[in-house]
Design a protein around this motif. Structure first.
Motif, PDB file in Angstrom:
ATOM      1  N   GLN A  27     -10.257   6.195   6.993  1.00  0.00           N
ATOM      2  CA  GLN A  27     -11.673   6.180   7.378  1.00  0.00           C
ATOM      3  C   GLN A  27     -12.540   6.820   6.303  1.00  0.00           C
ATOM      4  O   GLN A  27     -13.632   6.329   5.986  1.00  0.00           O
ATOM      5  CB  GLN A  27     -11.852   6.910   8.717  1.00  0.00           C
ATOM      6  CG  GLN A  27     -11.210   6.192   9.899  1.00  0.00           C
ATOM      7  CD  GLN A  27     -11.185   7.045  11.150  1.00  0.00           C
ATOM      8  OE1 GLN A  27     -11.433   8.259  11.109  1.00  0.00           O
ATOM      9  NE2 GLN A  27     -10.888   6.425  12.293  1.00  0.00           N
ATOM     10  N   ALA A  28     -12.033   7.896   5.726  1.00  0.00           N
ATOM     11  CA  ALA A  28     -12.809   8.614   4.711  1.00  0.00           C
ATOM     12  C   ALA A  28     -12.956   7.819   3.415  1.00  0.00           C
ATOM     13  O   ALA A  28     -13.995   7.872   2.748  1.00  0.00           O
ATOM     14  CB  ALA A  28     -12.158   9.969   4.417  1.00  0.00           C
ATOM     15  N   THR A  29     -11.909   7.055   3.061  1.00  0.00           N
ATOM     16  CA  THR A  29     -11.950   6.289   1.813  1.00  0.00           C
ATOM     17  C   THR A  29     -12.538   4.896   2.007  1.00  0.00           C
ATOM     18  O   THR A  29     -12.921   4.243   1.032  1.00  0.00           O
ATOM     19  CB  THR A  29     -10.539   6.152   1.211  1.00  0.00           C
ATOM     20  OG1 THR A  29      -9.676   5.511   2.168  1.00  0.00           O
ATOM     21  CG2 THR A  29      -9.978   7.510   0.821  1.00  0.00           C
ATOM     22  N   GLY A  30     -12.566   4.422   3.256  1.00  0.00           N
ATOM     23  CA  GLY A  30     -13.075   3.076   3.512  1.00  0.00           C
ATOM     24  C   GLY A  30     -12.036   1.992   3.309  1.00  0.00           C
ATOM     25  O   GLY A  30     -12.374   0.811   3.262  1.00  0.00           O
ATOM     26  N   TYR A  31     -10.764   2.379   3.186  1.00  0.00           N
ATOM     27  CA  TYR A  31      -9.679   1.409   3.037  1.00  0.00           C
ATOM     28  C   TYR A  31      -8.791   1.432   4.276  1.00  0.00           C
ATOM     29  O   TYR A  31      -8.726   2.445   4.984  1.00  0.00           O
ATOM     30  CB  TYR A  31      -8.841   1.726   1.793  1.00  0.00           C
ATOM     31  CG  TYR A  31      -9.517   1.296   0.508  1.00  0.00           C
ATOM     32  CD1 TYR A  31      -9.098   0.166  -0.173  1.00  0.00           C
ATOM     33  CD2 TYR A  31     -10.586   2.027  -0.020  1.00  0.00           C
ATOM     34  CE1 TYR A  31      -9.716  -0.230  -1.357  1.00  0.00           C
ATOM     35  CE2 TYR A  31     -11.224   1.635  -1.192  1.00  0.00           C
ATOM     36  CZ  TYR A  31     -10.782   0.498  -1.848  1.00  0.00           C
ATOM     37  OH  TYR A  31     -11.402   0.103  -2.998  1.00  0.00           O
ATOM     38  N   SER A  32      -8.105   0.338   4.540  1.00  0.00           N
ATOM     39  CA  SER A  32      -7.273   0.247   5.738  1.00  0.00           C
ATOM     40  C   SER A  32      -6.090   1.207   5.658  1.00  0.00           C
ATOM     41  O   SER A  32      -5.658   1.596   4.569  1.00  0.00           O
ATOM     42  CB  SER A  32      -6.749  -1.178   5.919  1.00  0.00           C
ATOM     43  OG  SER A  32      -5.809  -1.500   4.909  1.00  0.00           O
ATOM     44  N   GLN A  33      -5.561   1.551   6.825  1.00  0.00           N
ATOM     45  CA  GLN A  33      -4.398   2.432   6.864  1.00  0.00           C
ATOM     46  C   GLN A  33      -3.201   1.752   6.190  1.00  0.00           C
ATOM     47  O   GLN A  33      -2.386   2.404   5.540  1.00  0.00           O
ATOM     48  CB  GLN A  33      -4.048   2.808   8.302  1.00  0.00           C
ATOM     49  CG  GLN A  33      -2.920   3.837   8.403  1.00  0.00           C
ATOM     50  CD  GLN A  33      -2.705   4.321   9.832  1.00  0.00           C
ATOM     51  OE1 GLN A  33      -3.526   4.077  10.710  1.00  0.00           O
ATOM     52  NE2 GLN A  33      -1.595   4.988  10.054  1.00  0.00           N
ATOM     53  N   SER A  34      -3.113   0.431   6.328  1.00  0.00           N
ATOM     54  CA  SER A  34      -2.028  -0.313   5.686  1.00  0.00           C
ATOM     55  C   SER A  34      -2.105  -0.181   4.171  1.00  0.00           C
ATOM     56  O   SER A  34      -1.092   0.010   3.495  1.00  0.00           O
ATOM     57  CB  SER A  34      -2.100  -1.793   6.093  1.00  0.00           C
ATOM     58  OG  SER A  34      -1.182  -2.561   5.346  1.00  0.00           O
ATOM     59  N   TYR A  35      -3.335  -0.244   3.638  1.00  0.00           N
ATOM     60  CA  TYR A  35      -3.526  -0.120   2.188  1.00  0.00           C
ATOM     61  C   TYR A  35      -3.128   1.287   1.734  1.00  0.00           C
ATOM     62  O   TYR A  35      -2.416   1.449   0.727  1.00  0.00           O
ATOM     63  CB  TYR A  35      -4.981  -0.405   1.837  1.00  0.00           C
ATOM     64  CG  TYR A  35      -5.263  -0.470   0.357  1.00  0.00           C
ATOM     65  CD1 TYR A  35      -5.157  -1.667  -0.335  1.00  0.00           C
ATOM     66  CD2 TYR A  35      -5.646   0.671  -0.354  1.00  0.00           C
ATOM     67  CE1 TYR A  35      -5.423  -1.740  -1.710  1.00  0.00           C
ATOM     68  CE2 TYR A  35      -5.903   0.604  -1.720  1.00  0.00           C
ATOM     69  CZ  TYR A  35      -5.796  -0.599  -2.383  1.00  0.00           C
ATOM     70  OH  TYR A  35      -6.049  -0.655  -3.726  1.00  0.00           O
ATOM     71  N   VAL A  36      -3.584   2.309   2.467  1.00  0.00           N
ATOM     72  CA  VAL A  36      -3.245   3.698   2.145  1.00  0.00           C
ATOM     73  C   VAL A  36      -1.729   3.874   2.113  1.00  0.00           C
ATOM     74  O   VAL A  36      -1.170   4.488   1.197  1.00  0.00           O
ATOM     75  CB  VAL A  36      -3.880   4.667   3.154  1.00  0.00           C
ATOM     76  CG1 VAL A  36      -3.348   6.092   2.945  1.00  0.00           C
ATOM     77  CG2 VAL A  36      -5.395   4.655   3.034  1.00  0.00           C
ATOM     78  N   SER A  37      -1.059   3.317   3.121  1.00  0.00           N
ATOM     79  CA  SER A  37       0.394   3.448   3.220  1.00  0.00           C
ATOM     80  C   SER A  37       1.092   2.775   2.048  1.00  0.00           C
ATOM     81  O   SER A  37       2.032   3.342   1.455  1.00  0.00           O
ATOM     82  CB  SER A  37       0.878   2.831   4.540  1.00  0.00           C
ATOM     83  OG  SER A  37       2.281   2.887   4.626  1.00  0.00           O
ATOM     84  N   LYS A  38       0.649   1.572   1.662  1.00  0.00           N
ATOM     85  CA  LYS A  38       1.286   0.855   0.556  1.00  0.00           C
ATOM     86  C   LYS A  38       1.134   1.614  -0.760  1.00  0.00           C
ATOM     87  O   LYS A  38       2.060   1.655  -1.568  1.00  0.00           O
ATOM     88  CB  LYS A  38       0.687  -0.542   0.431  1.00  0.00           C
ATOM     89  CG  LYS A  38       1.123  -1.504   1.522  1.00  0.00           C
ATOM     90  CD  LYS A  38       0.475  -2.873   1.345  1.00  0.00           C
ATOM     91  CE  LYS A  38       0.900  -3.835   2.435  1.00  0.00           C
ATOM     92  NZ  LYS A  38       0.245  -5.162   2.285  1.00  0.00           N
ATOM     93  N   VAL A  39      -0.034   2.223  -0.956  1.00  0.00           N
ATOM     94  CA  VAL A  39      -0.242   3.004  -2.182  1.00  0.00           C
ATOM     95  C   VAL A  39       0.681   4.214  -2.188  1.00  0.00           C
ATOM     96  O   VAL A  39       1.333   4.513  -3.199  1.00  0.00           O
ATOM     97  CB  VAL A  39      -1.712   3.438  -2.311  1.00  0.00           C
ATOM     98  CG1 VAL A  39      -1.867   4.442  -3.457  1.00  0.00           C
ATOM     99  CG2 VAL A  39      -2.618   2.236  -2.545  1.00  0.00           C
ATOM    100  N   GLU A  40       0.760   4.922  -1.065  1.00  0.00           N
ATOM    101  CA  GLU A  40       1.580   6.130  -1.005  1.00  0.00           C
ATOM    102  C   GLU A  40       3.074   5.825  -1.152  1.00  0.00           C
ATOM    103  O   GLU A  40       3.833   6.652  -1.654  1.00  0.00           O
ATOM    104  CB  GLU A  40       1.312   6.874   0.301  1.00  0.00           C
ATOM    105  CG  GLU A  40      -0.091   7.488   0.355  1.00  0.00           C
ATOM    106  CD  GLU A  40      -0.319   8.340   1.590  1.00  0.00           C
ATOM    107  OE1 GLU A  40       0.563   8.357   2.482  1.00  0.00           O
ATOM    108  OE2 GLU A  40      -1.372   9.000   1.672  1.00  0.00           O
ATOM    109  N   LEU A  41       3.484   4.638  -0.729  1.00  0.00           N
ATOM    110  CA  LEU A  41       4.891   4.249  -0.857  1.00  0.00           C
ATOM    111  C   LEU A  41       5.207   3.693  -2.244  1.00  0.00           C
ATOM    112  O   LEU A  41       6.364   3.403  -2.551  1.00  0.00           O
ATOM    113  CB  LEU A  41       5.242   3.207   0.207  1.00  0.00           C
ATOM    114  CG  LEU A  41       5.292   3.703   1.658  1.00  0.00           C
ATOM    115  CD1 LEU A  41       5.439   2.532   2.611  1.00  0.00           C
ATOM    116  CD2 LEU A  41       6.440   4.691   1.846  1.00  0.00           C
ATOM    117  N   GLY A  42       4.181   3.544  -3.075  1.00  0.00           N
ATOM    118  CA  GLY A  42       4.406   2.995  -4.403  1.00  0.00           C
ATOM    119  C   GLY A  42       4.647   1.507  -4.392  1.00  0.00           C
ATOM    120  O   GLY A  42       5.318   0.962  -5.273  1.00  0.00           O
ATOM    121  N   VAL A  43       4.071   0.809  -3.392  1.00  0.00           N
ATOM    122  CA  VAL A  43       4.253  -0.638  -3.271  1.00  0.00           C
ATOM    123  C   VAL A  43       3.220  -1.397  -4.091  1.00  0.00           C
ATOM    124  O   VAL A  43       3.513  -2.445  -4.676  1.00  0.00           O
ATOM    125  CB  VAL A  43       4.179  -1.065  -1.786  1.00  0.00           C
ATOM    126  CG1 VAL A  43       4.233  -2.581  -1.641  1.00  0.00           C
ATOM    127  CG2 VAL A  43       5.310  -0.416  -0.999  1.00  0.00           C
TER     128      VAL A  43
END
Length: 264
Positions: A27-43
């Motif tokens: 919510q704070a970044t304006g990106y979806s939770q799925s996008y946040v998760s993919k970045v954090e997983l290095g996908v």
């Protein structure tokens, strides 16, 4: 752990340190939770906009923007890194290819076969890193505000069996699925038109700053230019190709037909 996974892990650690859940962070970044998760997983490789927003939310003073730039510079050949950086930030991407399919629309198996054919003496680790780098570039088409890709490929790129028949069939079927994305348009220049308006592959990027950059591959590496005359020349050629090519719907029909024949 590769550089992309390291960046994702550092982002996750910084988020947790600020006691932010993925939901609140998205919510704070304006990106979806799925996008946040993919970045954090290095996908996927984070976009430049996302990296800037991470630095803003986390108060990290440009750290993740710099890490992202370093990732792009190290993840590709030195002559390609500047293009990869601009491609990830582009608003519109125009691509013309004759003998192979655009990197942004390649499956891992197809990309792997191309790299192995072009670099037969390289290690498996070297090949796999290049495959990952190529596939990661697709993130620019999948983020919340994706780049608009218009790709034109010559029919000659659809028939050669790259890898094996299964690899090529899967690649063609992926092309069909890719066109279901609202940000992707694909046309095929058929054999029937004879000599195509363009005999050299190129990419043209339109950036948020208003700049336009044209990129071409050569045997000695890639070449980029912002020269207005060259940019307009390639844009005019792309318009000619677009006019001569099959419509997007007809193009998909041809790709499906070739994919069925590849089953045989």
């Amino acid at each position: 752990m590769n550089d992309l996974e390291y960046l994702g892990g550092e982002l996750k650690a910084a988020r947790i340190k600020r006691k932010l859940t993925q939901t609140r962070y998205s919510q704070a970044t304006g990106y979806s939770q799925s996008y946040v998760s993919k970045v954090e997983l290095g996908v996927i490789v984070p976009s430049a906009d996302y990296a800037r927003k991470c630095d803003l939310v986390l108060g990290t003073n440009g750290l993740f923007a710099r890490l992202r730039e370093r990732l792009l510079e190290r993840g590709h050949p030195s002559w390609f890194a500047p293009y990869a950086k601009m491609e990830a930030e582009a608003e519109e991407i125009l691509i013309y290819r004759l003998s192979t399919l655009p990197g942004l629309l390649q499956t891992p198996e197809y990309a792997r076969a191309l790299f192995r054919a072009g670099h037969p003496h390289k290690s498996d680790e070297w090949i796999e890193q290049r495959v990952k780098n190529r596939v990661d570039r697709r993130a620019t088409l999948e983020e919340s505000n994706p780049a608009h890709l218009w790709a034109i490929v010559h029919e000659g790129a659809l028939h050669p069996v790259v890898g094996d028949r299964e690899t090529m069939r899967d690649q063609l079927e992926f092309l069909v699925r890719a066109t279901e994305m609202p940000s992707v348009k694909l046309q095929v220049v058929p054999f029937s038109i004879g000599a195509p308006p363009g005999n050299d592959p190129f990419s043209l990027l339109d950036l948020p700053t208003g700049r336009s950059v044209v990129y071409t591959d050569t045997a000695l590496g890639g070449q980029m230019s912002e020269d207005e005359e060259r940019v307009q020349s390639c844009r005019g050629m792309f318009d000619l190709l677009r006019a001569e090519a099959l419509s997007p719907r007809e193009s998909i029909g041809l790709i499906r037909k070739i994919a069925r024949e590849t089953h045989g």
